[in-house]
Write a protein that holds these residues in place. Structure first.
Motif, PDB file in Angstrom:
ATOM      1  N   LEU A 123       0.806  -1.210   0.000  1.00  0.00           N
ATOM      2  CA  LEU A 123       0.000   0.000   0.000  1.00  0.00           C
ATOM      3  C   LEU A 123       0.843   1.265   0.000  1.00  0.00           C
ATOM      4  CD1 LEU A 123      -2.687  -1.103   2.618  1.00  0.00           C
ATOM      5  CD2 LEU A 123      -2.753  -1.280   0.135  1.00  0.00           C
ATOM      6  N   GLU A 128       3.164   4.196  -1.323  1.00  0.00           N
ATOM      7  CA  GLU A 128       3.217   4.887  -2.598  1.00  0.00           C
ATOM      8  C   GLU A 128       4.653   5.240  -2.929  1.00  0.00           C
ATOM      9  OE1 GLU A 128       0.718   8.249  -2.576  1.00  0.00           O
ATOM     10  OE2 GLU A 128      -1.146   7.111  -2.288  1.00  0.00           O
ATOM     11  N   ASP A 153      -6.228  -3.652  -5.726  1.00  0.00           N
ATOM     12  CA  ASP A 153      -6.902  -2.704  -4.847  1.00  0.00           C
ATOM     13  C   ASP A 153      -6.040  -1.468  -4.617  1.00  0.00           C
ATOM     14  OD1 ASP A 153      -9.216  -2.167  -3.360  1.00  0.00           O
ATOM     15  OD2 ASP A 153      -8.165  -2.595  -1.495  1.00  0.00           O
ATOM     16  N   ALA A 154      -4.741  -1.680  -4.391  1.00  0.00           N
ATOM     17  CA  ALA A 154      -3.842  -0.556  -4.168  1.00  0.00           C
ATOM     18  C   ALA A 154      -3.692   0.293  -5.426  1.00  0.00           C
ATOM     19  CB  ALA A 154      -2.478  -1.066  -3.716  1.00  0.00           C
ATOM     20  N   CYS A 164      -5.965   0.993  -7.430  1.00  0.00           N
ATOM     21  CA  CYS A 164      -7.168   1.834  -7.548  1.00  0.00           C
ATOM     22  C   CYS A 164      -7.228   2.920  -6.481  1.00  0.00           C
ATOM     23  CB  CYS A 164      -8.416   0.957  -7.449  1.00  0.00           C
ATOM     24  SG  CYS A 164      -8.573  -0.273  -8.772  1.00  0.00           S
ATOM     25  N   ASP A 165      -6.359   2.846  -5.482  1.00  0.00           N
ATOM     26  CA  ASP A 165      -6.413   3.825  -4.394  1.00  0.00           C
ATOM     27  C   ASP A 165      -6.234   5.266  -4.852  1.00  0.00           C
ATOM     28  OD1 ASP A 165      -7.087   2.123  -2.423  1.00  0.00           O
ATOM     29  OD2 ASP A 165      -5.072   1.847  -1.618  1.00  0.00           O
ATOM     30  N   THR A 208      -8.819   8.254  -4.112  1.00  0.00           N
ATOM     31  CA  THR A 208      -8.389   9.453  -3.391  1.00  0.00           C
ATOM     32  C   THR A 208      -8.705  10.701  -4.204  1.00  0.00           C
ATOM     33  OG1 THR A 208      -6.614   8.191  -2.324  1.00  0.00           O
ATOM     34  CG2 THR A 208      -6.422  10.588  -2.309  1.00  0.00           C
ATOM     35  N   LYS A 261     -14.386   0.134   0.309  1.00  0.00           N
ATOM     36  CA  LYS A 261     -13.448   1.254   0.221  1.00  0.00           C
ATOM     37  C   LYS A 261     -14.033   2.368  -0.646  1.00  0.00           C
ATOM     38  CE  LYS A 261      -9.137   0.267  -0.031  1.00  0.00           C
ATOM     39  NZ  LYS A 261      -7.811  -0.172  -0.521  1.00  0.00           N
ATOM     40  N   HIS A 287     -14.758   6.236   0.566  1.00  0.00           N
ATOM     41  CA  HIS A 287     -14.324   7.450  -0.118  1.00  0.00           C
ATOM     42  C   HIS A 287     -15.522   8.265  -0.595  1.00  0.00           C
ATOM     43  CE1 HIS A 287     -10.402   5.479  -0.099  1.00  0.00           C
ATOM     44  NE2 HIS A 287      -9.866   6.655  -0.461  1.00  0.00           N
TER      45      HIS A 287
END
Length: 793
Positions: free
Chosen positions: A494, A496, A571-572, A574-575, A579, A638, A642
């Motif tokens: 996760l 960045e 999933d990460a 798409c974070d 955001t 998630k 958001h």
């Protein structure tokens, strides 16, 4: 009083018996009769008066009755006399029958007595002259005749004849044993020449005598026949050691041929003397080998042990082809059941392997199956002596498997991860097939040596290296996003990189994860088959100690970890888009257009990853379905989290978000077959999760879009659209609408009043907490999962 009652009863009876004219007419038509008694108007008094009009007529009837009674009594008396006469006649006949039977028995007994007396005399004379051929026939006849005199043993003469027969049998037994001792002395060489006719006939007599005579003859002959073997292969002789074990079996084969040529016709076939010699040789050999191996245990090494075992099992196979095994303690032949067909190596028919071979080619899995032969009744008759020394074999397999695992690790490092495979599905690592083929060979070898404790020891070795394979080859090669020695962590996925880019797996890394997942699935299924096969091979009393559940759980953990990595990677990825969605100024959106850029970014990542994962998991569709389900269960909560961060939202902004949500919903529903030329219907379990989760997101936005005046209508609309409604979610929606706290308080109070039942437990503990956890809950859950993966990997 009684007369009145009787009259009343008669009247009632007549009323019951009085039939209607129609019924009476029908009866007369069915049963026509001229008898006055059957008439409907029958009058008993008139009928009697008609028959007996006067008293004189009555007297005549009584006289006729008396005469009839007298005739009946006369007939009865005559019948009794006839019966007595018949009894007297039959009594005489019975006496004659008894006399005839006694006379017949007497004559037969006298004949038997004559035969017995003559037979005993002849038997004693033939015994002295060693006329065993005639004795064999006569002795059986005498014994059969003697059986008729068991009830006459109280007669002195009969008892004397019986004792003479027993004495003759004893003398015959001693005489025959002496003849065999003279022909085949315990010390010295065997009698030269061919078989003796006298001894051949003596064996026929021994068949009739006490079974101990036959057993003694067999025992002495076999002992004399094997006396040379004990001398040639004494413990101090060079040929007695394991490296020359072939010579033992060559010697007995020559002896069996020699016996057949010289003495094959001397003993009756039903004595199975050739097989008895071979069996006794096996017993002696097992004892001698056990003794010499105890003395020279330090000199036994695995190659020598396997050589000796192979030669011994080959000899036992030769015996099974040559003999039936009927002289063994358990002469029954057990047949193995044919297992169901399978490509798994542990479900194949297993040919007898060459024991000295330490490897087996992978191509053996594709060989045609052969029907199983009946179980060898001679299995273990000699080779059981090697069982106490099988620890040498077990230790060798432990070492070989350790070296095999190290080679797998080195080969993986040298060859690198498997190449992407988009045509035939994810490739299973070839090392796993090699490992289980080697396991099969070891299991077959060990089961041929022993089905007892050595099989349990080998199972322990199997368990050890199954775990090592899972750790070193599978888990150890799962890609990592950090270089730390702590291993793979979810938090590392996760993190960045510079800017807004997220660390993503490369195409090769995705293919590697899929390959490891497919390999773990193969290992899981094959380990289960291995456990079943081990239970078939081991003794029934030890089956409970065969348990590979722990190893199967290890491979299941590898599968779960691989799926989790794939889910977390997508999933990460798409974070950043989510955001970006939460940071947009949704209150400033002026018109609804196409889907937003963040939606396009999410769809792009899905289209990049999912086809690769699907193609490389084509052979394990159920785990691809699990991947899809886990991703949906991760992404949708998630996304909703958001979504709540998008505040304040204008009416147009809510409409744009609703459009974006619908676009994501359609993409997620199509996710299992996205980018595929073959469109398959998504699994129902997956579709249900997507529809439920994304519909909830749509309902949230619809509530946001609804006007909050009047308050009652707004609150009721919220309760209607969100079945899992609670005050926490309601307040988040109010925040999205941009309402002030002062406005929210009255609306929250109204919601509390109109909820059907108050939420059980603390607020936020409803099903929403499972779909949309708070950031604190999410962080705590990630930390727990991270610790779990660290512990298992």
């Amino acid at each position: 009083m009684m007369e009145e009652e009787e009259l009343e009863f008669v009247e009632e009876l007549e009323a019951v018996l009085q039939l209607t004219p129609d019924v009476q007419l029908a009866i007369e038509q069915v049963f026509p009769s001229q008898d006055p008694l059957d008439r409907a108007d029958f009058n008993a008094v008139e009928y009697i008066n008609t028959l007996f009009p006067t008293e004189q007529a009555l007297e005549e009837a009584q006289k006729a009755i008396q005469q009839l009674f007298g005739k009946i009594k006369d007939i009865k008396d005559k019948a009794e006399k006839s019966e007595q006469m018949v009894k007297e006649i039959t009594r005489d006949i019975k006496q004659l029958d008894h006399a005839k039977r006694h006379l017949t028995t007497s004559i037969t007994t006298l004949n038997h007595l004559h035969m017995l007396a003559g037979g005993v005399d002849s038997l004693e004379a033939m015994t002295r002259r060693r006329q065993y051929g005639e004795v064999a026939n006569l002795l059986q006849g005498v014994m059969n005749v003697l059986e008729h005199f068991h009830k006459y043993m109280g007669i002195p003469q009969i008892r004397q004849l019986s004792e003479r027969v027993k004495a003759a049998q004893t003398e015959l037994g001693q005489q025959i044993l002496a003849d065999f001792e003279e022909a085949f002395p315990s010390q010295g060489t065997k009698r030269p020449g061919g078989p003796s006719n006298v001894l051949r006939d003596a064996c026929l007599v021994a068949n009739i005598l006490d079974p101990r005579i036959k057993q003694e003859i067999i025992k002495k002959f076999i002992k004399q026949h094997l006396s040379e073997y004990l001398v040639l292969f004494q413990e101090n002789q060079d040929v007695a050691w394991l490296d020359k074990i072939d010579r033992r079996y060559a010697w007995i084969k020559r002896q069996l041929v020699d016996y057949e040529e010289k003495y094959g016709r001397m003993f009756p076939r039903e004595w199975y003397m050739t097989e008895r010699i071979a069996v006794e040789f096996c017993h002696v050999t097992r004892t001698e080998l056990a003794k010499i191996m105890r003395t020279r245990a330090k000199e036994i090494e695995v190659k020598l042990l396997l050589f000796a075992i192979q030669r011994t099992t080959n000899f036992e196979g030769f015996l099974a082809k040559r003999f039936s095994g009927c002289t063994l303690t358990d002469g029954t032949l057990k047949k193995l059941e044919c297992p169901p067909p399978s490509t798994n190596p542990f479900l194949e028919d297993e040919p007898a392997p060459e024991m000295e071979e330490l490897t087996m080619e992978k191509g053996d899995l594709d060989q045609p199956k052969k029907p199983k032969a009946p179980d060898n009744p001679f299995h273990g008759i000699v080779s059981k002596c090697f069982e106490p020394h099988l620890y040498v074999y077990i230790e060798s397999q432990d070492k070989n498997l350790g070296e095999l695992i190290d080679r797998f690790v080195a080969d993986f490092k040298a060859q690198g991860p498997p190449k992407p495979n988009t045509e035939e599905g994810g490739a299973v690592l070839p090392s796993c097939a090699d490992l289980f083929v080697y396991y099969k060979k070891c299991m077959v070898q060990c089961s041929q040596l022993s089905t007892g404790e050595p099989m349990i020891a080998l199972t322990t070795i199997f368990q050890k290296y199954l775990r090592e394979y899972a750790w070193k080859i599978l888990s150890g090669n799962l890609p990592k996003t950090t270089s730390s020695s702590g291993g793979l962590t979810i938090s590392s996925l996760l993190k960045e990189k510079e800017g807004s880019e997220v660390a993503k797996f490369t195409l090769e890394e995705l293919c590697l994860i899929c390959g490891i997942l497919s390999t773990a699935e193969y290992c899981l299924a094959t380990t289960q088959q291995l456990e079943e096969k081990l239970k078939e091979k081991v003794d029934v009393s030890l089956i409970e100690r065969i348990n590979l559940t722990g190893e199967m759980d290890t491979f299941s953990t590898v599968i779960s970890s691989s799926i989790q990595l794939l889910v977390q990677d997508l999933d990460a990825a798409c974070d950043p888009a989510l955001t970006a969605m939460s940071k947009m100024q949704w209150q400033n959106v002026e018109h609804v257009g196409d889907q937003s850029p963040y939606v396009t970014s999410v769809i792009l990542h899905i289209k990049q990853n999912v086809p690769i994962i699907r193609d490389n998991l084509a052979s394990t569709r159920k785990y691809f379905t699990q991947f899809c389900i886990k991703f949906a269960n991760s992404f949708i909560p998630k996304f909703i989290t958001h979504l709540f961060k998008c505040k304040p939202i204008s009416m147009v902004g809510a409409e744009q978000l609703l459009l974006d949500t619908h676009s994501l919903k359609m993409v997620l529903l199509d996710l299992p077959s996205i980018g595929s030329q073959v469109v398959r219907k998504a699994p129902a379990s997956y579709t249900k999760i997507v529809v439920k989760g994304m519909t909830r997101a749509e309902m949230i936005l619809k509530v946001v879009m609804a006007p909050h005046e009047p308050l009652v209508v707004f609150v009721d609309n919220y309760i209607k659209l969100l079945t899992d409604c609670n005050t926490e979610t309601f307040q988040k929606i109010l925040d999205m609408k941009g309402l002030k706290r002062s406005e929210q308080s009255s609306m929250l109070e109204l919601l509390r009043q109109r909820l059907p039942t108050p939420p059980s437990g603390p607020e936020g503990s409803s099903s929403l907490s499972l779909l949309a956890p708070t950031p604190e809950q999410e962080s705590s859950r990630i930390r727990k999962l991270e610790k779990l993966i660290k512990k298992r990997l």
